[in-house]
Design an enzyme around this catalytic site. Structure first.
Site, PDB file in Angstrom:
ATOM      1  N   GLY A 187       5.483   3.289   0.347  1.00  0.00           N
ATOM      2  CA  GLY A 187       6.130   4.161  -0.632  1.00  0.00           C
ATOM      3  C   GLY A 187       5.323   4.193  -1.906  1.00  0.00           C
ATOM      4  O   GLY A 187       4.108   3.965  -1.913  1.00  0.00           O
ATOM      5  N   SER A 212       0.850  -1.186   0.000  1.00  0.00           N
ATOM      6  CA  SER A 212       0.000   0.000   0.000  1.00  0.00           C
ATOM      7  C   SER A 212       0.886   1.236   0.000  1.00  0.00           C
ATOM      8  O   SER A 212       2.123   1.132   0.000  1.00  0.00           O
ATOM      9  CB  SER A 212      -0.907   0.006   1.233  1.00  0.00           C
ATOM     10  OG  SER A 212      -0.133   0.179   2.419  1.00  0.00           O
ATOM     11  N   LYS A 213       0.259   2.391   0.027  1.00  0.00           N
ATOM     12  CA  LYS A 213       1.010   3.652  -0.032  1.00  0.00           C
ATOM     13  C   LYS A 213       1.940   3.830   1.152  1.00  0.00           C
ATOM     14  O   LYS A 213       2.906   4.594   1.060  1.00  0.00           O
ATOM     15  CB  LYS A 213       0.035   4.823  -0.143  1.00  0.00           C
ATOM     16  CG  LYS A 213      -0.672   4.891  -1.491  1.00  0.00           C
ATOM     17  CD  LYS A 213      -1.585   6.099  -1.578  1.00  0.00           C
ATOM     18  CE  LYS A 213      -2.250   6.170  -2.939  1.00  0.00           C
ATOM     19  NZ  LYS A 213      -3.182   7.328  -3.049  1.00  0.00           N
ATOM     20  N   ARG A 214       1.669   3.147   2.258  1.00  0.00           N
ATOM     21  CA  ARG A 214       2.567   3.296   3.414  1.00  0.00           C
ATOM     22  C   ARG A 214       3.951   2.714   3.123  1.00  0.00           C
ATOM     23  O   ARG A 214       4.917   3.005   3.822  1.00  0.00           O
ATOM     24  CB  ARG A 214       1.964   2.630   4.658  1.00  0.00           C
ATOM     25  CG  ARG A 214       1.928   1.110   4.616  1.00  0.00           C
ATOM     26  CD  ARG A 214       1.449   0.534   5.944  1.00  0.00           C
ATOM     27  NE  ARG A 214       1.333  -0.909   5.885  1.00  0.00           N
ATOM     28  CZ  ARG A 214       0.263  -1.548   5.477  1.00  0.00           C
ATOM     29  NH1 ARG A 214      -0.800  -0.862   5.072  1.00  0.00           N
ATOM     30  NH2 ARG A 214       0.215  -2.865   5.442  1.00  0.00           N
TER      31      ARG A 214
END
Length: 485
Positions: free
Chosen positions: A248, A244-246
């Site tokens: 990067g 996920s975006k966490r």
């Protein structure tokens, strides 16, 4: 399996995610390996979330990766009349029934079931309505959805990744295929489109496994041959959690702008959930990937997206690509950075190629290569603070060594690596220091940092005049350090 028809079917509600790109790549590779067709379908039925920008980003991402498609793009939203016609066919055949229950009524029953500690399942009350009551409600314009009547038994298939998968039909609720506004639910639209596109293998993420039994039931109810199914493992971050975006950047376009080569991204994605087996070289060309790809190599376990591994692989591709190709790739970024011009590069091609040969073995990203090129194109570069602190910590001693280097280099004939190396080692010996104690301060003077290609290669590339000018500039800088000027 021969001449398959495979498809990639993204929803245009965001950019091309690396997970979607991996799915598209696997479908594309198998189609190319087996001489089949790779088709693209944009599932744009969610009008509220679908955007032209997202569609364009998906196309751009696929083109950057080199994933071309064989027929015109299919837009799911354009197939509404067929979706409705297929639903009517199922209604006429008695495979689906009209359900007049409102959303509020369904929500109330679901809440009651959960409050009682049970799971909600539609009780088929509308399937039990007399035909005259159904006709009366339809004539009165009472809204209804179409629900698929799930038969008894089990629904199973041989998955190309996971082997045999079976679902008891009693665990599958009578699902809606057409909303009250006569628009299709996902599973119905997908099956209708896949039948029309003559898809023979549906390869997608294993988050779709729960959709597959419903889709198989629809294929059977429509009297259509079943495709094969392959459900790919999820992609996790290095912490073992779903990517996920966490973690990067997750959009393919982000990596395109971070200096990642498309061939490196393709190579990296191909090894997320697939292995050619045996002892193989991880760095592969597109041709090698096509040649080696097969469904037998698809893995069951989740793949790990490691950005450091991607950068390493990018460096490998950067180092192996033909020098003319690397030069063409870097030309735009170097000009955009204000380091050079097209005209200058055209007039100094041999020097430019030599520079890239020296630098690219030390770089993983094209952005890094541009940064490392800076002190070779301009004489006005900064000295890195860490390099100065370590190599010029005694300014007076460093100045004396650099002045001696300048004297030695000024008189060398010819000014080449073969002449420089023995002369500089002789100087170090005369000064009573190790070669490193002489050459490292000189390296900082030449390129501003403590890391570079071989220092004699650097001086040969710069030439005598620029080398001596940089030594003089460093001496002046050291004098300023000593006097505080």
């Amino acid at each position: 399996m021969s001449a398959p028809r495979l498809r990639f079917a993204p929803s245009p509600t965001g950019y091309l995610h690396v997970g979607g790109a991996r799915t598209a790549l696997f479908n594309w590779l198998l189609a190319r390996k087996l001489g089949g067709q790779f088709l693209l379908r944009v599932e744009d039925t969610d009008k509220a979330r679908s955007t032209d920008d997202s569609t364009r980003a998906i196309f751009e991402g696929m083109r950057w990766l080199g994933l071309d498609w064989d027929e015109e793009v299919v837009f799911q939203g354009a197939n509404l009349e067929r979706h409705r016609a297929d639903a009517q066919k199922l209604l006429d055949a008695g495979k689906v029934y009209r359900c007049f229950c409102t959303t509020e009524e369904i929500a109330q029953r679901r809440a009651a079931a959960e409050a009682a500690g049970g799971a909600f399942a539609y009780d088929r009350r509308c399937d039990k309505l007399p035909q005259d009551e159904i006709a009366r409600r339809v004539a009165a314009g009472t809204p209804f959805v179409l629900r698929f009547r799930v038969p008894d038994g089990d629904t199973a298939w041989e998955d190309l990744v996971h082997g045999r998968i079976s679902f008891p039909n009693k665990d599958i609720d009578d699902f809606v295929i057409l909303r009250s506004d006569a628009t299709p639910i996902y599973n119905h639209a997908v099956v209708s489109d896949d039948i029309a596109m003559r898809i023979t293998l549906v390869m997608r993420g294993d988050d779709h496994i729960s959709n597959t039994p419903k889709q198989i039931l629809l294929y059977q109810a429509l009297g259509a041959p079943l495709p094969q199914f392959a459900h790919l493992p999820m992609i996790h971050g290095t912490d073992g959690k779903k990517l996920s975006k966490r973690h990067g950047a997750t959009a393919v376009g982000d990596y395109q702008h971070k200096g990642i080569l498309p061939q490196a991204m393709v190579n990296f994605l191909a090894l997320l959930g697939w292995s050619p087996g045996g002892d193989f070289d991880e760095v592969m060309t597109l041709e090698q990937l096509i040649e080696g790809f097969s469904a037998d190599g698809l893995l069951k376990k989740a793949a790990v997206f490691d950005p450091a591994k991607l950068e390493w692989m990018n460096g490998q591709h950067l180092a192996k690509m033909p020098i003319a190709e690397a030069a063409a790739l870097l030309r735009g970024p170097l000009v955009a950075a204000g380091l050079t011009t097209d005209a200058w590069l055209d007039a100094n091609t041999a020097w430019y190629h030599k520079l890239l040969e020296l630098l690219r073995v030390r770089a993983r990203l094209t952005d890094e290569l541009v940064a490392q090129s800076t002190p070779y194109f301009t004489d006005d570069f900064a000295y890195e603070a860490d390099a100065v602190a370590k190599q010029w910590k005694d300014p007076a001693a460093a100045q004396a060594l650099l002045e001696a280097c300048g004297e030695t280099l000024r008189s060398l004939e010819p000014f080449d690596e073969a002449t420089m190396e023995p002369a500089m080692r002789q100087l170090a010996e005369a000064k009573g220091v190790g070669a490193g104690k002489l050459l490292q301060p000189l390296r900082v003077a030449l390129v501003g940092s403590a890391a570079s290609p071989g220092i004699f290669e650097v001086m040969a590339l710069l030439g005598r005049e620029r080398t001596l000018a940089r030594v003089t500039r460093a001496v002046t800088h050291l004098q300023g350090m000593r006097t505080g000027a």
